[in-house]
Design an enzyme around this catalytic site. Sequence first.
Site, PDB file in Angstrom:
ATOM      1  N   HIS A 103     -13.511  -6.420  12.444  1.00 33.12           N
ATOM      2  CA  HIS A 103     -12.622  -7.555  12.193  1.00 33.12           C
ATOM      3  C   HIS A 103     -11.198  -7.217  12.628  1.00 33.12           C
ATOM      4  O   HIS A 103     -10.278  -7.192  11.791  1.00 33.12           O
ATOM      5  CB  HIS A 103     -12.552  -7.894  10.696  1.00 33.12           C
ATOM      6  CG  HIS A 103     -13.574  -8.877  10.239  1.00 33.12           C
ATOM      7  ND1 HIS A 103     -13.589  -9.350   8.954  1.00 33.12           N
ATOM      8  CD2 HIS A 103     -14.596  -9.499  10.872  1.00 33.12           C
ATOM      9  CE1 HIS A 103     -14.594 -10.188   8.800  1.00 33.12           C
ATOM     10  NE2 HIS A 103     -15.224 -10.295   9.954  1.00 33.12           N
ATOM     11  N   TYR A 150      -9.094  -4.115   8.193  1.00 38.95           N
ATOM     12  CA  TYR A 150      -9.235  -3.984   6.750  1.00 38.95           C
ATOM     13  C   TYR A 150     -10.696  -4.194   6.336  1.00 38.95           C
ATOM     14  O   TYR A 150     -11.011  -4.086   5.160  1.00 38.95           O
ATOM     15  CB  TYR A 150      -8.370  -5.025   6.031  1.00 38.95           C
ATOM     16  CG  TYR A 150      -6.907  -4.998   6.426  1.00 38.95           C
ATOM     17  CD1 TYR A 150      -6.013  -4.183   5.741  1.00 38.95           C
ATOM     18  CD2 TYR A 150      -6.438  -5.768   7.473  1.00 38.95           C
ATOM     19  CE1 TYR A 150      -4.671  -4.152   6.100  1.00 38.95           C
ATOM     20  CE2 TYR A 150      -5.096  -5.740   7.837  1.00 38.95           C
ATOM     21  CZ  TYR A 150      -4.223  -4.931   7.145  1.00 38.95           C
ATOM     22  OH  TYR A 150      -2.906  -4.902   7.507  1.00 38.95           O
ATOM     23  N   HIS A 151     -11.563  -4.548   7.309  1.00 35.80           N
ATOM     24  CA  HIS A 151     -12.907  -5.015   6.957  1.00 35.80           C
ATOM     25  C   HIS A 151     -14.003  -4.376   7.807  1.00 35.80           C
ATOM     26  O   HIS A 151     -14.720  -5.088   8.502  1.00 35.80           O
ATOM     27  CB  HIS A 151     -13.017  -6.541   7.161  1.00 35.80           C
ATOM     28  CG  HIS A 151     -11.912  -7.331   6.529  1.00 35.80           C
ATOM     29  ND1 HIS A 151     -11.392  -8.472   7.111  1.00 35.80           N
ATOM     30  CD2 HIS A 151     -11.235  -7.163   5.379  1.00 35.80           C
ATOM     31  CE1 HIS A 151     -10.446  -8.971   6.339  1.00 35.80           C
ATOM     32  NE2 HIS A 151     -10.312  -8.204   5.283  1.00 35.80           N
ATOM     33  N   PRO A 152     -14.176  -3.058   7.776  1.00 39.04           N
ATOM     34  CA  PRO A 152     -15.291  -2.491   8.536  1.00 39.04           C
ATOM     35  C   PRO A 152     -16.635  -2.927   7.946  1.00 39.04           C
ATOM     36  O   PRO A 152     -16.771  -3.049   6.740  1.00 39.04           O
ATOM     37  CB  PRO A 152     -15.092  -0.978   8.394  1.00 39.04           C
ATOM     38  CG  PRO A 152     -14.232  -0.789   7.192  1.00 39.04           C
ATOM     39  CD  PRO A 152     -13.389  -2.019   7.075  1.00 39.04           C
TER      40      PRO A 152
END
Lengths: 495, 132
Positions: A272, A429-431
């Site tokens: 993301h 911030y969103h793996p």
Amino acid sequence: MSGLRSGRTVRGTETLRADVVVVGSGAGGASAAYELANAGLDVVVLEAGPSVRPEEFTQRQMDTVKRFYVDQGAQGPADGSIRVLQGRMVGGSTVINGEVCFRIPDAVLDEWAKEHGVRGLSPDEMRPAFETVERMIHATPNAGRHLAGGRRLGEGLAKLGIEPKPVARSVKDCRGCCYCFAGCAYGCKQSTDQSYLPAAFEKGAALVSDARVEKIVFDGDRAVGVFARTAEGALDVKARAVVLACGTIETPLMLLDHELGGRDVGKHLALHPVLAVGGLYDDEDDSYRSALIGTYTDAFVGDGYLLELATGAPPSLAPLAGGFGRHHKEIVRDVGKASIAGAIIRDDGSLGRVRRGRGGAKVIDYALDARTKEKARRAMRKLIEIAFASGAKRVALPLTIPFEPTSVDDLRKLDSLALGPADIAFFSYHPQGTARLGTVTDFDGAVRGVRELYVMDASLFPTPVGVNTQEPVMGVATVLARRLAGRMAGSVTRP
Amino acid sequence: MPLSDANRTTLRALGETLFPSTGPTDPSGADIVPDGVDALVAGMQPPVVKKLGLVLSAFELAAIARFGRRFSRLPDEKRTRYVDGWMRSRLAPRRIVYRAIRELCASAYYNDERVWPMLGYDGPLVGRRAAP
């Protein structure tokens, strides 16, 4: 034993017994632990990071980054093209997030079912879980002054015919200080250390912080516990089931270290990438003292990105102003009056991988493909258009070589800009997606090839959800933990 | 693991070039960046700090090939041209080095409270005494 304890108090090797041991206390681990404890199971949670009280947060971003971000905030591929920001403490990344709450869009759940054969996570099956999650973390739509973050860009958006909508956030009595990414000094953010974990403790769950799990222990092909190191001792936790919720970077590494999960482990990493763009204005009437993230629009989801409008403390925003020297200084003076937009780009092309490199080092490979670059270009183009519609005198873009459009007429020049790893900087911030449902695990999150080992975090996601991952992770973990609790209550061991 | 004196000299020159003082309330990066970067790297793994040291040395010494002097000994105008050359280089690895160095120096500089007045920033809210 229930409640919170630091592993620093452990001397020698202590043995703990539980029905389920959960590794990790972030969005996935804490919600799974609560659901399992709520179903009457004995739960022990192990967390590698320390427990941090709200009063320890100083509202200085670098203090938190240095002490509580993974790799001091420098985690990511070697070319520096994207920094993968994760929290390393009790509560994981929920402690340092922007509190934004979205359910997994139905279209994504349908895609998981149709293209990846996922069963048991349909919109109807997810709904009750999301209702629980939203109650547990107090997800509430922004109102009043909390809508002010990014207000100016929101006005620009409205001029283009799109009304920004209030973001729902997991916070109680927000003071609007804008330091969310530095950890909430007031304890208002309903990160798992303030919400799920205390509720799990009330149901009898225990958590040991500062305890790093080194080994999953097996009896034949059955996971029967974990072995963890603490500062001056070790924990030998014996359990009937093991839940890995170490996050999208550490969970696949744990599986790889144990040669578990098959050839797909660590692959299909989605990040993301977030593209932060700033509008800068002459007038003094805006203030960064509001909720960090105010509003959003999903009008461009079809173009591959979600837009969130935000603010930030000037020291955090200043580095985003491009270039260097006197010209950079001139731009940076207005940064307190900036309006920020983050475009969260849905990178659904399996662009990355987590693996072990030489000497066992953690390696993150990631490169944008042409399609994702085009999404980034579209987002930048739209954001420049929005900024000028809002009356911005300048637009700051995250490009290595400064590109400063002065009017919408400059938009064409964007088409010829290279967007290689050296040219544009993203944050993540969103793996997601390194131990996918249906390949590495079955649809209950059970790791293939062994028994009683489960994954309950964002690494399960077959494709990126396109929205902030906190609530999606909690929702999926809730469904899977309830299913696991149902089976464990039904029989002493799983057949 | 602290950075070497030679690295600190490079950072001082970088601080001056990247974030020059433009007035009395605007401190030069030369006085802030070296200590700031040292504080940032204090918690990092020694191999990471060592690599950073090598990158800074390479950046410092590569100026000799272009200007006949190391970076920190160049006059202001040539320093600016040198940094600009890395930023706009046709070689991606050079742009990557520029970006990494700039990001590190910017974190060190803007998180120092001496710089905050220039940003119109009055600092954190916690720990303040209530208004009388």
